[in-house]
Design a protein around this motif. Structure first.
Motif, PDB file in Angstrom:
ATOM      1  N   VAL A  55       0.977  -1.043   0.437  1.00 29.24           N
ATOM      2  CA  VAL A  55       0.270  -0.023   0.051  1.00 29.24           C
ATOM      3  C   VAL A  55       0.971   1.119   0.250  1.00 29.24           C
ATOM      4  N   VAL A  57       0.982   5.015   0.411  1.00 28.29           N
ATOM      5  CA  VAL A  57       1.066   6.971   1.421  1.00 28.29           C
ATOM      6  C   VAL A  57       0.510   7.591   1.061  1.00 28.29           C
ATOM      7  N   LEU A  67      -4.455   7.289   1.648  1.00 30.12           N
ATOM      8  CA  LEU A  67      -3.803   5.565   0.593  1.00 30.12           C
ATOM      9  C   LEU A  67      -4.782   5.422  -0.054  1.00 30.12           C
ATOM     10  N   THR A  70      -3.855  -0.255  -2.463  1.00 29.59           N
ATOM     11  CA  THR A  70      -3.715  -1.204  -2.140  1.00 29.59           C
ATOM     12  C   THR A  70      -4.012  -2.714  -2.997  1.00 29.59           C
ATOM     13  N   THR A  83      -5.262  -6.068   5.946  1.00 27.39           N
ATOM     14  CA  THR A  83      -5.429  -5.772   6.357  1.00 27.39           C
ATOM     15  C   THR A  83      -4.327  -5.376   7.015  1.00 27.39           C
ATOM     16  N   VAL A  86      -2.433  -1.816   5.701  1.00 30.55           N
ATOM     17  CA  VAL A  86      -3.254  -0.351   6.149  1.00 30.55           C
ATOM     18  C   VAL A  86      -2.929  -0.349   7.650  1.00 30.55           C
ATOM     19  N   ARG A  87      -3.231  -1.169   8.613  1.00 26.51           N
ATOM     20  CA  ARG A  87      -2.473  -0.661   9.553  1.00 26.51           C
ATOM     21  C   ARG A  87      -1.040  -0.282   9.973  1.00 26.51           C
ATOM     22  N   ALA A  90      -1.685   3.384   8.214  1.00 26.89           N
ATOM     23  CA  ALA A  90      -1.750   4.238   9.350  1.00 26.89           C
ATOM     24  C   ALA A  90      -1.086   4.188  10.760  1.00 26.89           C
ATOM     25  N   VAL A 103      -9.290   7.323   2.288  1.00 25.76           N
ATOM     26  CA  VAL A 103      -8.845   6.033   1.355  1.00 25.76           C
ATOM     27  C   VAL A 103     -10.720   6.387   0.904  1.00 25.76           C
ATOM     28  N   TYR A 113     -12.479  -2.459   4.119  1.00 22.56           N
ATOM     29  CA  TYR A 113     -11.933  -0.597   4.575  1.00 22.56           C
ATOM     30  C   TYR A 113     -12.540  -0.324   5.571  1.00 22.56           C
ATOM     31  N   CYS A 117     -10.592  -2.523   8.182  1.00 24.03           N
ATOM     32  CA  CYS A 117      -9.673  -1.775   8.853  1.00 24.03           C
ATOM     33  C   CYS A 117      -9.849  -0.876   9.423  1.00 24.03           C
TER      34      CYS A 117
END
Length: 137
Positions: A55, A57, A67, A70, A83, A86-87, A90, A103, A113, A117
């Protein structure tokens, strides 16, 4: 075993291969052009070093991160890799001082999402610029 890395050294060829693995569009040179404008990215690799998740950013240089792109390798989907990337993205956006992580997604990705997420639904607007036909004034 899957390992995750912030600003993992990902090559353009690896992104092309990852995108093609799940039927996505792959444009040579895309990652090389995008990378310099990113706050960071997360790469996920299997035990052999194969890129299986990703992913990107993007950010505005201040409070807002976004985001983009992905991806999870087709044969590795539904294992929590998306997941996890993404975490981690973040967490790094937060550590960089961002207050908001945005996103956009297609309706079939809503459960991923929003439920997996933790994003919350919001009102948003979108203009498909090529469809407007308007050029600069």
């Amino acid at each position: 075993m899957i390992s995750y890395g912030w600003r993992d050294p990902v090559t353009d060829a690896e992104i092309l291969d990852l995108a093609r693995s799940h039927g996505g569009a792959a444009v040579p040179g895309w990652w090389d052009g995008v990378r310099p404008h990113s706050l960071g990215w997360v790469g996920a690799r299997d035990g052999d070093g194969l890129l299986v998740g990703f992913v990107n950013v993007a950010w505005d240089g201040g409070d807002h991160a976004f985001l983009l792109d992905t991806k999870t390798r087709g044969s590795y989907q539904r294992r929590g890799i998306g997941t996890a990337v993404v975490r981690l993205a973040a967490a790094h956006a937060r550590a960089a001082g961002c207050e908001w992580l945005h996103v956009d997604f297609e309706p079939h990705l809503r459960d991923f999402y929003v439920h997996a997420c933790g994003f919350r639904p919001t009102d948003a607007g979108l203009i498909h610029l090529p469809s407007t036909g308007a050029g600069p004034a």
